[in-house]
Design a protein around this motif. Structure first.
Motif, PDB file in Angstrom:
ATOM      1  N   GLU A  98       0.822  -1.219   0.000  1.00 36.79           N
ATOM      2  CA  GLU A  98       0.000   0.000   0.000  1.00 36.79           C
ATOM      3  C   GLU A  98       0.853   1.266   0.000  1.00 36.79           C
ATOM      4  O   GLU A  98       0.480   2.273   0.611  1.00 36.79           O
ATOM      5  CB  GLU A  98      -0.936  -0.002   1.212  1.00 36.79           C
ATOM      6  CG  GLU A  98      -2.030  -1.048   1.148  1.00 36.79           C
ATOM      7  CD  GLU A  98      -3.131  -0.692   0.143  1.00 36.79           C
ATOM      8  OE1 GLU A  98      -3.694   0.405   0.238  1.00 36.79           O
ATOM      9  OE2 GLU A  98      -3.407  -1.512  -0.735  1.00 36.79           O
ATOM     10  N   ILE A 100       1.491   3.389  -2.427  1.00 33.66           N
ATOM     11  CA  ILE A 100       0.992   4.526  -3.205  1.00 33.66           C
ATOM     12  C   ILE A 100       0.117   5.462  -2.359  1.00 33.66           C
ATOM     13  O   ILE A 100       0.399   6.665  -2.299  1.00 33.66           O
ATOM     14  CB  ILE A 100       0.276   4.085  -4.498  1.00 33.66           C
ATOM     15  CG1 ILE A 100       1.288   3.388  -5.414  1.00 33.66           C
ATOM     16  CG2 ILE A 100      -0.353   5.273  -5.220  1.00 33.66           C
ATOM     17  CD1 ILE A 100       0.716   2.852  -6.704  1.00 33.66           C
ATOM     18  N   PRO A 101      -0.914   4.932  -1.685  1.00 37.66           N
ATOM     19  CA  PRO A 101      -1.695   5.864  -0.848  1.00 37.66           C
ATOM     20  C   PRO A 101      -0.860   6.559   0.230  1.00 37.66           C
ATOM     21  O   PRO A 101      -1.125   7.720   0.548  1.00 37.66           O
ATOM     22  CB  PRO A 101      -2.785   4.978  -0.232  1.00 37.66           C
ATOM     23  CG  PRO A 101      -2.481   3.579  -0.619  1.00 37.66           C
ATOM     24  CD  PRO A 101      -1.542   3.603  -1.753  1.00 37.66           C
ATOM     25  N   LEU A 104       0.927   9.337  -1.505  1.00 39.11           N
ATOM     26  CA  LEU A 104      -0.028  10.387  -1.884  1.00 39.11           C
ATOM     27  C   LEU A 104      -0.350  11.264  -0.681  1.00 39.11           C
ATOM     28  O   LEU A 104      -0.438  12.486  -0.795  1.00 39.11           O
ATOM     29  CB  LEU A 104      -1.311   9.777  -2.455  1.00 39.11           C
ATOM     30  CG  LEU A 104      -1.174   9.077  -3.814  1.00 39.11           C
ATOM     31  CD1 LEU A 104      -2.518   8.498  -4.248  1.00 39.11           C
ATOM     32  CD2 LEU A 104      -0.636  10.027  -4.880  1.00 39.11           C
ATOM     33  N   TYR A 134      -0.937  -0.124 -13.835  1.00 45.43           N
ATOM     34  CA  TYR A 134      -1.599  -0.351 -12.545  1.00 45.43           C
ATOM     35  C   TYR A 134      -2.378   0.880 -12.101  1.00 45.43           C
ATOM     36  O   TYR A 134      -3.540   0.811 -11.701  1.00 45.43           O
ATOM     37  CB  TYR A 134      -0.542  -0.718 -11.490  1.00 45.43           C
ATOM     38  CG  TYR A 134      -1.066  -0.841 -10.077  1.00 45.43           C
ATOM     39  CD1 TYR A 134      -1.556  -2.059  -9.602  1.00 45.43           C
ATOM     40  CD2 TYR A 134      -1.065   0.256  -9.212  1.00 45.43           C
ATOM     41  CE1 TYR A 134      -2.036  -2.173  -8.312  1.00 45.43           C
ATOM     42  CE2 TYR A 134      -1.539   0.141  -7.917  1.00 45.43           C
ATOM     43  CZ  TYR A 134      -2.029  -1.067  -7.470  1.00 45.43           C
ATOM     44  OH  TYR A 134      -2.505  -1.166  -6.192  1.00 45.43           O
ATOM     45  N   ILE A 135      -1.738   2.042 -12.180  1.00 44.87           N
ATOM     46  CA  ILE A 135      -2.388   3.260 -11.698  1.00 44.87           C
ATOM     47  C   ILE A 135      -3.555   3.660 -12.592  1.00 44.87           C
ATOM     48  O   ILE A 135      -4.542   4.220 -12.124  1.00 44.87           O
ATOM     49  CB  ILE A 135      -1.341   4.394 -11.554  1.00 44.87           C
ATOM     50  CG1 ILE A 135      -0.493   4.112 -10.309  1.00 44.87           C
ATOM     51  CG2 ILE A 135      -2.001   5.760 -11.473  1.00 44.87           C
ATOM     52  CD1 ILE A 135       0.543   5.145  -9.991  1.00 44.87           C
ATOM     53  N   ARG A 141      -8.111   4.820  -8.916  1.00 46.28           N
ATOM     54  CA  ARG A 141      -6.660   4.985  -8.730  1.00 46.28           C
ATOM     55  C   ARG A 141      -6.161   6.216  -9.470  1.00 46.28           C
ATOM     56  O   ARG A 141      -5.442   7.053  -8.908  1.00 46.28           O
ATOM     57  CB  ARG A 141      -5.920   3.754  -9.239  1.00 46.28           C
ATOM     58  CG  ARG A 141      -6.123   2.535  -8.360  1.00 46.28           C
ATOM     59  CD  ARG A 141      -5.428   1.347  -8.975  1.00 46.28           C
ATOM     60  NE  ARG A 141      -5.684   0.127  -8.204  1.00 46.28           N
ATOM     61  CZ  ARG A 141      -5.332  -1.081  -8.600  1.00 46.28           C
ATOM     62  NH1 ARG A 141      -4.735  -1.239  -9.772  1.00 46.28           N
ATOM     63  NH2 ARG A 141      -5.580  -2.121  -7.847  1.00 46.28           N
ATOM     64  N   ALA A 144      -7.321   9.318  -7.725  1.00 46.34           N
ATOM     65  CA  ALA A 144      -6.606   9.576  -6.466  1.00 46.34           C
ATOM     66  C   ALA A 144      -5.259  10.245  -6.747  1.00 46.34           C
ATOM     67  O   ALA A 144      -4.877  11.219  -6.076  1.00 46.34           O
ATOM     68  CB  ALA A 144      -6.407   8.269  -5.697  1.00 46.34           C
ATOM     69  N   VAL A 145      -4.548   9.753  -7.746  1.00 51.64           N
ATOM     70  CA  VAL A 145      -3.230  10.315  -8.066  1.00 51.64           C
ATOM     71  C   VAL A 145      -3.366  11.729  -8.630  1.00 51.64           C
ATOM     72  O   VAL A 145      -2.682  12.664  -8.197  1.00 51.64           O
ATOM     73  CB  VAL A 145      -2.468   9.399  -9.069  1.00 51.64           C
ATOM     74  CG1 VAL A 145      -1.207  10.058  -9.577  1.00 51.64           C
ATOM     75  CG2 VAL A 145      -2.136   8.064  -8.387  1.00 51.64           C
TER      76      VAL A 145
HETATM   77  N1  TRP Z   1      -5.361  -1.219  -2.650  1.00 50.64           N
HETATM   78  C1  TRP Z   1      -5.607   0.061  -3.242  1.00 50.64           C
HETATM   79  C2  TRP Z   1      -6.045  -0.157  -4.695  1.00 50.64           C
HETATM   80  O1  TRP Z   1      -5.651  -1.153  -5.245  1.00 50.64           O
HETATM   81  C3  TRP Z   1      -4.347   0.860  -3.212  1.00 50.64           C
HETATM   82  C4  TRP Z   1      -4.585   2.272  -3.518  1.00 50.64           C
HETATM   83  C5  TRP Z   1      -5.214   3.165  -2.737  1.00 50.64           C
HETATM   84  C6  TRP Z   1      -4.150   2.943  -4.667  1.00 50.64           C
HETATM   85  N2  TRP Z   1      -5.171   4.392  -3.313  1.00 50.64           N
HETATM   86  C7  TRP Z   1      -4.532   4.304  -4.497  1.00 50.64           C
HETATM   87  C8  TRP Z   1      -3.468   2.571  -5.805  1.00 50.64           C
HETATM   88  C9  TRP Z   1      -4.276   5.232  -5.471  1.00 50.64           C
HETATM   89  C10 TRP Z   1      -3.203   3.511  -6.780  1.00 50.64           C
HETATM   90  C11 TRP Z   1      -3.601   4.838  -6.622  1.00 50.64           C
HETATM   91  O2  TRP Z   1      -6.756   0.645  -5.260  1.00 50.64           O
END
Ligand code: TRP
Length: 229
Positions: A98, A100-101, A104, A134-135, A141, A144-145
């Motif tokens: 975990e 990435i969060p 962030l 992945y992102i 995801r 969030a980024v």
């Molecule tokens: N387990 C979360 C997911 O797979 C991990 C996550 C949380 C995440 N916030 C994120 C991954 C932001 C990428 C970007 O979504």
């Protein structure tokens, strides 16, 4: 022994009770871990033993006290050393955790130095082929980024920092290489980036200025679905 130093301070993390003496001591252990993370001969074993996971409780602390800022920055240094290797195995490992969060959140709330290392980690994940995929795999995801990157841009308007602008632009540009993410960026890229508010800063860094121009060029293209074949 190094791990014991880290685990030994868990009880001081919450409620926050880390003294500067205890922080210095664990950060010295972490500095040695950073060597293990960066050296090719030890990196694999370092991952295999899942050592980075033991740093996550430290990275999730939120106290603004000096010993905690120092602890988070030093832990980020270990993560930074790992991703600096450009080893796809590192990214693969990080994506299974975990991190990435955590990064962030530090990019949102940390001091300038912590933000710089946290975005460096995110940038390295994005630059990896599997990391970008992945992102961009789910809207949540990506969103969030991008939300955190956008907030950083707005923050930069007030508090200018070339050290941060550079990786921010690099992250957006990399996201724009992903088809779906590019469509998202067309909608959400913050106004200050489009308006040339940072042009004076970019004037001193031709590489970043070039990336910025390329990014703006890409987001100004019409939506992909109306381009005729
Ligand atoms: N387990 C979360 C997911 O797979 C991990 C996550 C949380 C995440 N916030 C994120 C991954 C932001 C990428 C970007 O979504």
């Amino acid at each position: 022994m190094l791990l014991q130093e880290v685990i030994g301070i868990y009880s001081l993390l919450s409620p926050p009770a880390l003294t500067s003496h205890a922080s210095t001591r664990v950060c010295n252990a972490l500095a040695l871990m950073q060597s293990l993370a960066s050296h090719e001969a030890t990196r694999q074993a370092f991952l295999q033993a899942q050592i980075p996971l033991y740093l996550y409780p430290c990275l999730s602390t939120t106290s603004k006290a000096r010993p905690f800022e120092y602890l988070r920055l030093t832990c980020l240094g270990v993560m930074g050393a790992l991703v600096k290797s450009d080893d796809p195995k590192v990214i693969e490992f990080l994506l299974s955790t975990e991190i990435i969060p955590l990064c962030l959140r530090i990019m949102e709330t940390g001091n300038e130095l912590s933000r710089t290392v946290a975005i460096f980690v995110i940038q390295k994940i994005l630059l990896d082929r599997v990391g970008l995929e992945y992102i961009c795999q789910t809207y949540e995801r990506f969103f969030a980024v991008v939300t955190v990157l956008n907030a950083m841009v707005l923050h930069l308007v007030e508090q200018r920092s070339m050290r941060l602008l550079k990786p921010i632009v690099r992250c957006y540009l990399r996201l724009s290489e992903h088809k779906k993410a590019l469509e998202g960026l067309k909608q959400t890229l913050p106004i200050p980036l489009r308006d040339g508010i940072f042009d004076d800063m970019l004037g001193e860094d031709p590489m970043t200025a070039k990336m910025m121009a390329e990014l703006l060029n890409r987001v100004s293209q019409p939506p992909a679905d109306i381009i005729l074949p």
